[in-house]
Design a protein around this motif. Structure first.
Motif, PDB file in Angstrom:
ATOM      1  N   ASP A 189       0.823  -1.205   0.000  1.00  0.00           N
ATOM      2  CA  ASP A 189       0.000   0.000   0.000  1.00  0.00           C
ATOM      3  C   ASP A 189       0.861   1.260   0.000  1.00  0.00           C
ATOM      4  N   GLN A 227      -4.851  -6.809  -5.443  1.00  0.00           N
ATOM      5  CA  GLN A 227      -5.560  -7.217  -4.243  1.00  0.00           C
ATOM      6  C   GLN A 227      -5.185  -8.633  -3.826  1.00  0.00           C
ATOM      7  N   GLU A 228      -5.087  -9.539  -4.794  1.00  0.00           N
ATOM      8  CA  GLU A 228      -4.698 -10.914  -4.481  1.00  0.00           C
ATOM      9  C   GLU A 228      -3.274 -10.963  -3.948  1.00  0.00           C
ATOM     10  N   LYS A 254      -1.809  -8.676  -2.211  1.00  0.00           N
ATOM     11  CA  LYS A 254      -1.830  -8.163  -0.834  1.00  0.00           C
ATOM     12  C   LYS A 254      -2.261  -9.232   0.161  1.00  0.00           C
ATOM     13  N   GLN A 255      -3.017 -10.211  -0.287  1.00  0.00           N
ATOM     14  CA  GLN A 255      -3.534 -11.244   0.602  1.00  0.00           C
ATOM     15  C   GLN A 255      -2.583 -12.428   0.765  1.00  0.00           C
TER      16      GLN A 255
END
Length: 287
Positions: free
Chosen positions: A119, A160-161, A163-164
């Motif tokens: 981020d 997003q994936e 980040k997970q």
């Protein structure tokens, strides 16, 4: 948050699996820019010197920012059939044993949550390329982003994936900046909860907080009961600074940046001139 997967490195001699020959050295060697040229080639002189050191019974530990798959060919070329490697800038430590099904076992894997760093970075470096080495040994990337240090193809995923994912190593690369510009940009972000180093180009390697080549090598040294004075390390990059400072004899390659040279005990010739060879031969002469 930093966690440790797999299992902690057991004491030397546990189950007959861990050993170091008394009187020999623990020799920790960076790969790119030290063992191999920057195009990935290894000279015959380096190969023979490395093999001779292994044959003499020294504990040669390949210590690299490369992932495990990209490290194993170097281990094999040096003839290390029973030994150790520290990969992913200290994120993964393995025991080499050719009798095992895969030829190795993972001793320690240090993972972290990459989301806060991602981020912060994407806000400051929106056009950079991002890749993650996961805790299960995969590489995920936000776009086509391949490098020989990965050792396998990266799978494209959404930001997003990524980040997970549970990360061992986060790699950031920008084609729009110099290494110095990149370092300034990263410092201005103020990354927290991770360890990072800027490479030769606009290249950033991020690991779990407190995890470096030096920290993982120290954990291995303690388990193998190697005297601190018997440690030797050779490297050329900013990700080698902690390793060179940790070793009793830290040697910087001739092309290393000044901040790397400053922490080393001595300086050898550049990789293009096989600067690693006289260092390895000096250890053989002590036998």
């Amino acid at each position: 948050m930093t966690t440790s997967e797999e299992f902690s490195i057991p004491p030397a001699g546990a189950g007959g699996r861990f050993s170091h020959t008394p009187g020999k050295k623990m020799v920790c060697l960076d790969v790119d820019g030290t063992i191999v040229f920057h195009d990935g080639r290894m000279s015959e002189a380096v190969k023979q010197a490395g093999r001779a050191l292994v044959a003499e019974g020294h504990t040669v530990v390949v210590s690299t920012g490369r992932s495990l798959p990209a490290t194993l060919p170097v281990v094999e070329t040096f003839g290390i059939e029973h030994g150790y490697a520290v990969c992913s800038n200290g994120g993964v430590t393995v025991r080499i044993d050719v009798s095992l099904e895969d030829g190795y076992e993972v001793l320690d894997r240090r993972v972290f949550d990459p989301a806060p760093a991602l981020d912060a970075l994407v806000e400051r470096l929106p056009n950079a390329r991002y890749a993650i080495e996961t805790s299960v040994g995969e590489f995920l990337s936000t776009e086509r982003f391949e490098d020989m240090s990965f050792g396998l193809d990266a799978r494209g995923v959404s930001f997003q994936e990524m980040k997970q994912a549970e990360a061992v190593r986060l790699v950031v690369n920008s084609t729009e900046s110099t290494a110095e510009d990149f370092a300034i940009a990263v410092q201005s972000i103020g990354l927290h909860g991770v360890t990072y180093s800027v490479g030769w180009s606009a290249w950033l390697d991020i690991a779990a907080a407190g995890v470096t080549k030096g920290s993982s090598l120290e954990a291995l040294r303690e388990r193998l009961a190697v005297p601190a004075e018997d440690t030797v390390a050779v490297g050329d990059g900013r990700n080698d600074i902690e390793m060179l400072g940790w070793a009793a004899r830290g040697v910087a390659m001739g092309q290393a940046p000044q901040e790397v040279i400053d922490v080393a005990d001595e300086l050898t010739a550049p990789v293009e001139e096989d600067g690693l060879v006289p260092v390895l031969r000096s250890l053989l002469e002590q036998v």
